[in-house]
Design an enzyme around this catalytic site. Structure first.
Site, PDB file in Angstrom:
ATOM      1  N   HIS A 465       5.372  -5.411   8.101  1.00  0.00           N
ATOM      2  CA  HIS A 465       4.348  -5.787   8.959  1.00  0.00           C
ATOM      3  C   HIS A 465       3.372  -6.807   7.974  1.00  0.00           C
ATOM      4  O   HIS A 465       3.001  -7.672   8.615  1.00  0.00           O
ATOM      5  CB  HIS A 465       3.412  -4.371   8.914  1.00  0.00           C
ATOM      6  CG  HIS A 465       1.955  -4.555   9.814  1.00  0.00           C
ATOM      7  ND1 HIS A 465       1.896  -4.339  11.057  1.00  0.00           N
ATOM      8  CD2 HIS A 465       0.887  -5.088   9.105  1.00  0.00           C
ATOM      9  CE1 HIS A 465       0.808  -4.794  11.241  1.00  0.00           C
ATOM     10  NE2 HIS A 465       0.080  -5.115  10.200  1.00  0.00           N
ATOM     11  N   GLU A 466       3.285  -6.485   6.781  1.00  0.00           N
ATOM     12  CA  GLU A 466       2.333  -7.280   5.919  1.00  0.00           C
ATOM     13  C   GLU A 466       3.053  -8.641   5.664  1.00  0.00           C
ATOM     14  O   GLU A 466       2.290  -9.727   5.767  1.00  0.00           O
ATOM     15  CB  GLU A 466       2.148  -6.628   4.846  1.00  0.00           C
ATOM     16  CG  GLU A 466       1.216  -5.471   4.837  1.00  0.00           C
ATOM     17  CD  GLU A 466      -0.191  -5.673   5.587  1.00  0.00           C
ATOM     18  OE1 GLU A 466      -0.792  -6.697   5.586  1.00  0.00           O
ATOM     19  OE2 GLU A 466      -0.540  -4.642   6.106  1.00  0.00           O
ATOM     20  N   HIS A 469       2.194 -11.030   8.796  1.00  0.00           N
ATOM     21  CA  HIS A 469       0.811 -11.789   8.599  1.00  0.00           C
ATOM     22  C   HIS A 469       1.045 -12.891   7.631  1.00  0.00           C
ATOM     23  O   HIS A 469       0.748 -14.118   7.785  1.00  0.00           O
ATOM     24  CB  HIS A 469      -0.285 -10.676   7.959  1.00  0.00           C
ATOM     25  CG  HIS A 469      -0.869  -9.814   8.796  1.00  0.00           C
ATOM     26  ND1 HIS A 469      -1.199  -9.964   9.942  1.00  0.00           N
ATOM     27  CD2 HIS A 469      -0.935  -8.395   8.672  1.00  0.00           C
ATOM     28  CE1 HIS A 469      -1.955  -8.955  10.725  1.00  0.00           C
ATOM     29  NE2 HIS A 469      -1.552  -8.044   9.996  1.00  0.00           N
ATOM     30  N   HIS A 472       2.598 -15.775   8.955  1.00  0.00           N
ATOM     31  CA  HIS A 472       1.635 -16.448  10.043  1.00  0.00           C
ATOM     32  C   HIS A 472       0.851 -17.456   9.143  1.00  0.00           C
ATOM     33  O   HIS A 472       0.282 -18.748   9.568  1.00  0.00           O
ATOM     34  CB  HIS A 472       0.784 -15.328  10.682  1.00  0.00           C
ATOM     35  CG  HIS A 472       0.085 -15.951  11.924  1.00  0.00           C
ATOM     36  ND1 HIS A 472      -0.844 -14.960  12.623  1.00  0.00           N
ATOM     37  CD2 HIS A 472       0.006 -17.106  12.632  1.00  0.00           C
ATOM     38  CE1 HIS A 472      -1.243 -15.588  13.823  1.00  0.00           C
ATOM     39  NE2 HIS A 472      -0.854 -16.880  13.544  1.00  0.00           N
TER      40      HIS A 472
END
Length: 677
Positions: A465-466, A469, A472
């Site tokens: 998940h991290e 980020h 991105h």
């Protein structure tokens, strides 16, 4: 000797930064930026991108990069001296941002640029940056009368200080608790590696036995595995009453919550909004608080029957198999784990031994490399702690794309949770492209007893998940700071890339390449993985409504909460009765630890997790259709979503990738909430 916080020639000099560097660096950089602003404001010519926006961005970037380093250190190696330096400099940074957001000279220059003949010839990204700047001037109070501007700036400073204090109180209350246990019988059921860490922690304090703490690598396994019910209750009570009236008065966040809500409401009033939720949504995809509430209530209506089924199943199992006539809050994780093991014949601790850190990272990097045609390599840089590491991402030609720091283990001086933050954003300079740098932070169990750290499957999912980020931030192709990486991306779309990455933790094509039993070296058996997949949606209804509870509480709190005739706890109770199926004890003080909303950037925005999950599940549906590691689909996702940053509305990026508007079907299917589930 030069202050390391003012050296932007390369990467942050974490080995050199000291608390005494903070004040002089921030004061000098803010003074420089103010001088630049004065010079730009005095220019009587027609504003241009190159002559106005770029030098302003450069001045602001120097402040933000230095402050990013200070903020990061305050979060990961917190100390009394560093905390004092951070809190002393915080008003300086906050005041600078607030006064700039209200500067009529800058506001006028941006308006003139937007009205100039040259505006139409700017790139779409640059036009959007200017339009966002004009919106942010309005939200920053630039259109207020002078007295209101002064009051607005004061409120911004006070809110920043309150948010910092809120997080400090949670950290201090977490660190202050320790339960020392010397009777091994009371520790029955707790995994051996957790006990080994607890024994080492006790020994480090010069104590016998085991030291249990409220840090996640200890707290969660105790709640999930400890057979001794009084121990679970003691740990649960300590955890959910942190930073409340049940602890040390100086750490009680109750009055801080009231002051934060009061000042946010005043901010909204000054800006002409009916509530702070309106202020928050001005920079998001959702159009109104009513739209968000309707979205959440619709999801609740769909999810609650599944949650009711989940709680009925575990309650029945607890009565008939575990001898618990009634499940209390401190029993739920334990009874659920017993039921899951009974139903699917595996435990999370068994699975954990197949996920040593090096295998997990290699598997994660393999996904990134397959999807996006890049290479992830270890690299060298100064760090803030021996556990922190540094990596570089290169393209197929060997050119640098971006770099990231990785800090995975829980520590006492480190705030809980997991997050990504930017150290440096991509931008194009005269000398070439400035590549982005990210911080990736988690709070997992550290290695113990000479063996590598092993992660639960949930922790693996958190890491993915991290890293979503991080991608991105790192894979952006935008050359302008105001739209590069996450800059300018609507907050309720920010979670799209992160939640998207979680799906890969459930694909055999990925998982089969990232496991190795820590003792035997054997890969994860396919039969065990199949049982994990079968259990994927075990109690998904409960988890789903829990997120909806937090999101609806947050939105109601900032939209239609009557501060004069109601209490925060009473509002939370009403929300729970509406959407939840588990009612915690009356002394549970969840709001006092809700750092996302009171100490972070999620105020009237926690719904973003579910909003973006609709987008992320639907986006992953394209990979399910075309191949989960299909490089062509990956290239399209990078080009249309990751690479675009905030250069266009997030909905446009989604439609450009998917070829249509988002649908909720994939989210419900992934959570087992379809008619056939």
């Amino acid at each position: 000797m030069e202050n390391p916080l003012t050296d932007f020639s390369s990467l942050p000099r974490f080995g050199d930064i000291r608390p005494e560097h903070v004040a002089p660096a921030i004061e000098a950089l803010v003074a420089e930026a103010r001088a630049t602003i004065d010079a730009l404001a005095a220019d009587g010519g027609e504003p241009t991108w190159e002559g106005f926006v770029e030098p302003l961005e450069t001045a602001n970037e120097r402040v933000s990069r230095a402050w990013s380093q200070v903020s990061h250190l305050n979060a990961v190696v917190n100390s009394p001296a560093l905390r004092e330096a951070y809190n002393a400099a915080l008003p300086v940074v906050t005041q600078f941002a607030a006064e700039q957001g209200q500067d009529p000279r800058l506001h006028g220059r941006y308006r003139a640029l937007a009205a100039s003949p040259g505006f139409a010839s700017l790139s779409p990204a640059r036009r959007r940056i200017v339009e966002n700047a004009l919106r942010d001037f309005r939200l920053g109070g630039a259109e207020l009368a002078e007295a209101a501007k002064t009051r607005f700036r004061t409120l911004q400073e006070e809110l920043a200080a309150l948010a910092s204090r809120f997080q400090d109180n949670v950290l201090d209350a977490t660190n202050d608790f320790a339960l020392f246990e010397t009777d091994p019988a009371r520790l029955a059921g707790i995994p051996a590696d957790v006990l080994e860490s607890a024994r080492a922690a006790a020994a480090a304090d010069g104590r016998e036995g085991w030291k249990l703490t409220l840090h996640m690598p200890c707290y969660l396994p105790v709640l999930q595995y400890a057979d001794h019910r009084p121990l679970r209750e003691a740990m649960y009570r300590a955890f959910v009453t942190r930073a409340s009236e049940f602890g040390r008065p100086e750490w009680d966040n109750t009055p801080l919550i009231a002051r934060i809500l009061e000042k946010r409401a005043e901010v909204a009033s000054l800006l002409g909004y009916g509530s702070f939720a309106g202020v928050s949504l001005a920079t998001k995809m959702a159009g109104s608080p009513g739209e968000v509430i309707a979205f959440l209530e619709d999801l609740a209506a769909r999810a609650k029957p599944f949650a009711e089924r989940d709680i009925a199943e575990v309650a029945s199992f607890a009565r008939t198999r575990l001898g618990l006539a009634e499940i209390r809050a401190w029993d739920l994780a334990w009874a659920s784990e017993k039921l899951r093991q009974d139903r699917y014949a595996f435990s999370e601790q068994e699975v954990k031994r197949y996920f040593p850190e090096d295998a997990v990272l290699a598997g994660l990097f393999r996904v990134i490399e397959a999807l996006y045609g890049v290479r992830v390599k270890p690299a060298q840089a100064a760090t803030w702690h021996p556990d922190a590491r540094f990596f570089a991402i290169e393209d197929a030609s060997g050119a640098l794309v971006g770099q990231f720091y990785l800090d995975l283990y829980a520590r006492e001086a480190k705030r809980g949770g997991a997050w990504m933050d930017d150290a440096r954003n991509r931008r194009r300079l005269a000398s070439g492209v400035q590549t982005p740098v990210a911080f990736l932070t988690c709070n997992f169990s550290a290695p113990v007893g000479g063996r590598p750290a092993c992660f639960t499957h949930q922790e693996v999912t958190t890491l993915f998940h991290e890293f979503g980020h991080g991608l991105h931030q790192l894979l952006t192709r935008v050359d302008d700071l105001g739209a590069s990486g996450l800059a300018g991306v609507e907050w309720d779309a920010v979670e799209l890339p992160s939640q998207f990455m979680e799906n890969y933790c459930w694909e055999w094509e990925v998982v089969s390449h990232m496991t190795r039993h820590v003792d035997t070296g054997e890969p994860l058996p396919r039969a065990l993985f199949d049982r994990m997949v079968a259990a994927r949606n075990f109690q998904s209804g409960l988890a789903f409504v829990r997120q909806l509870e937090f999101a609806l509480f947050d939105m109601r709190l900032h939209h239609d909460f009557d501060r004069s005739g109601d209490t925060v706890q009473a509002l939370l109770g009403r929300v729970r009765r509406q959407v939840a199926v588990v009612q915690p004890p009356a002394w549970n003080r969840f709001p006092n630890q809700f750092s996302h909303v009171f100490g972070g950037g999620y105020a009237a925005g926690y719904y973003s997790y579910k909003w973006a999950e609709v987008l992320s599940a639907d986006a992953f549906g394209a990979f399910e259709e075309e191949g989960v590691l299909n490089p062509a689909t990956g290239a399209r996702f990078r080009e249309e979503v990751l690479g675009r940053g905030g250069s266009r509305p997030a909905l446009e990026s989604f439609v450009a990738f998917r070829g249509r508007a988002p649908r909720i079907d994939a989210l419900l299917r992934h959570n087992g909430m379809t008619a056939t589930a």
